[in-house]
Design an enzyme around this catalytic site. Structure first.
Site, PDB file in Angstrom:
ATOM      1  N   HIS A  54       0.672  -1.504  -0.268  1.00  0.00           N
ATOM      2  CA  HIS A  54      -0.116  -0.606   0.089  1.00  0.00           C
ATOM      3  C   HIS A  54       0.861   1.163  -0.079  1.00  0.00           C
ATOM      4  O   HIS A  54       2.306   1.140   0.795  1.00  0.00           O
ATOM      5  CB  HIS A  54      -0.982   0.146   1.670  1.00  0.00           C
ATOM      6  CG  HIS A  54      -2.004   0.944   0.888  1.00  0.00           C
ATOM      7  ND1 HIS A  54      -2.007   2.434   1.486  1.00  0.00           N
ATOM      8  CD2 HIS A  54      -3.811   0.684   0.613  1.00  0.00           C
ATOM      9  CE1 HIS A  54      -2.925   2.909   1.257  1.00  0.00           C
ATOM     10  NE2 HIS A  54      -3.708   2.370   1.196  1.00  0.00           N
ATOM     11  N   ASP A  68      -8.032  -5.556   0.151  1.00  0.00           N
ATOM     12  CA  ASP A  68      -8.641  -6.167  -0.762  1.00  0.00           C
ATOM     13  C   ASP A  68      -8.066  -7.782  -0.307  1.00  0.00           C
ATOM     14  O   ASP A  68      -9.437  -8.673  -0.421  1.00  0.00           O
ATOM     15  CB  ASP A  68      -8.052  -5.473  -2.099  1.00  0.00           C
ATOM     16  CG  ASP A  68      -8.833  -4.084  -1.883  1.00  0.00           C
ATOM     17  OD1 ASP A  68     -10.034  -3.678  -1.928  1.00  0.00           O
ATOM     18  OD2 ASP A  68      -8.144  -3.595  -2.527  1.00  0.00           O
TER      19      ASP A  68
END
Length: 373
Positions: A261, A316
């Site tokens: 991320h 996710d």
């Protein structure tokens, strides 16, 4: 122009002030209007978070109940929206169909062209509710069926999940689904939220800003990652298969979806930890052998990526198997992300219109000069 520092992808650049949310990486906390998002997910409901984001304060129990009824009361979608969706090709990506529907919704809002923060807020509640109804029926309508309309006797998350799966979900399923909605509701300034604020900064309306956000969210480097994660898990088949697949992808220098991320560089996304717990609890409650296998697979993949690349799961990675266990079609994973994030997007458009300054960055020019026509 004086000396400037070029930051590809605007990494680390502070683009706006906000009182909505902040990613405090040092303390591993996602702050939403002063509250820890994980505390909200564990102790409150998605409707509470909608009230917090859009109205600016956490509702009381009575206010939450009133807001839930307000959302369900405006959740019906104009019949013309279904007609528009029926005209679109079935093979068209679900996010593209959703983008078209969100844009068209503005045609049935008499205040659609407003850039007034209070009107944004009122229209925002309608869009939050109607986007869930649209998302839940995207596949059903594309395949020629009639939409399953909202049932106001149900809670907001129960109604949303019921419209998607077409059966009565049990309380554990509703709670798990509600936690995913909270996890996706707001996350500071990712690409789609930035896109919405850039569009709103021109004093374009809420629907235009949300349409741009849908387009941004479609990409696999953003919202589409949850679908890619589930496809990877299904391709792998089992724990050994997933480890083998990940190692093969790493050898080819391919990106492993669900890991890493831009903000959580060397730490686990707190929302991933939340949904890891949600997945384990849901599977245990259901006594589902396939779900138990998914839990083991996800842990193996997490272990391999930490050992090989020092990377940790993002939201996710665990949202995908939660949706799979709930029986939600993969095609709807990213649209559900948008439906949940609509609350945060509305809050950002309200804030942008209330304290507006047009976004107009500059470039670092690398082309030729001095050419003669």
């Amino acid at each position: 122009m004086g000396a400037v520092e070029y930051r590809p992808g605007l990494e680390g650049v502070i683009a706006t002030e906000t009182a909505i949310s902040y990613l405090d990486v040092d303390h591993e906390e996602i702050v939403v209007r002063g509250y820890n998002l994980l505390d909200l997910a564990r102790q409150r409901t998605y409707v509470d978070v909608v009230g917090l984001l859009v109205n600016g304060q956490l509702p009381t129990e009575a206010e939450r109940a009133a807001l839930e009824q307000q959302l369900l009361a405006v959740a019906d979608v104009p019949a013309e929206i279904w007609q528009i969706l029926r005209l679109l090709p079935r093979e068209m990506d679900a996010m593209d169909r959703l983008r078209t529907a969100v844009s068209a919704l503005g045609g049935w809002d008499q205040a659609a062209n407003s850039a007034d923060p209070e009107q944004d807020r009122q229209s925002g509640f309608r869009v939050i509710a109607q986007s869930a109804t649209i998302v839940a029926n995207l596949i059903r309508v594309a395949e020629g069926g009639e939409p399953l309309l909202p049932d106001r006797r149900r809670s907001y998350p129960e109604n949303f999940l019921w419209m998607i799966v077409g059966r009565d979900p049990d309380p554990a399923e509703v709670r798990a689904f509600d936690q995913t909605l909270i996890a996706y509701a707001e996350h500071e300034l990712p690409n789609s939220t930035f896109a919405a604020r850039v569009i709103a900064s021109t004093l374009a309306d809420l629907y235009g800003a949300l349409t741009g956000a849908v387009a941004s969210l479609k990409g696999r480097l953003h919202g589409g990652a949850n679908e890619a994660v589930m496809e990877m898990l299904l391709e792998a088949g089992d724990e050994d298969g997933l480890e083998r697949l990940i190692r093969e992808k790493l050898a080819r220098k391919e990106r492993i979806m669900g890991f890493g991320h831009r903000v959580y560089m060397r730490r686990m996304d707190p929302r991933a930890q939340l949904l890891k717990e949600t997945l384990a609890a849901l599977v245990a409650q259901k006594g589902d052998p396939e779900g138990e296998k998914l839990v083991r697979m996800c842990q193996r993949g997490e272990d391999v990526m930490r050992a090989e690349k020092g990377l940790f799961p993002n939201l996710d990675y665990y949202a995908a198997p939660v949706y799979w266990v709930l029986g939600i079609p993969i095609e709807l994973y990213t649209p559900i992300f948008f439906a949940a994030r609509t609350a945060g997007l509305v809050a950002h458009v309200v804030e942008q219109h209330a304290h507006n300054r047009l976004f107009r960055p500059r470039v670092l020019y690398t082309g030729p000069r001095g050419l003669k026509p």
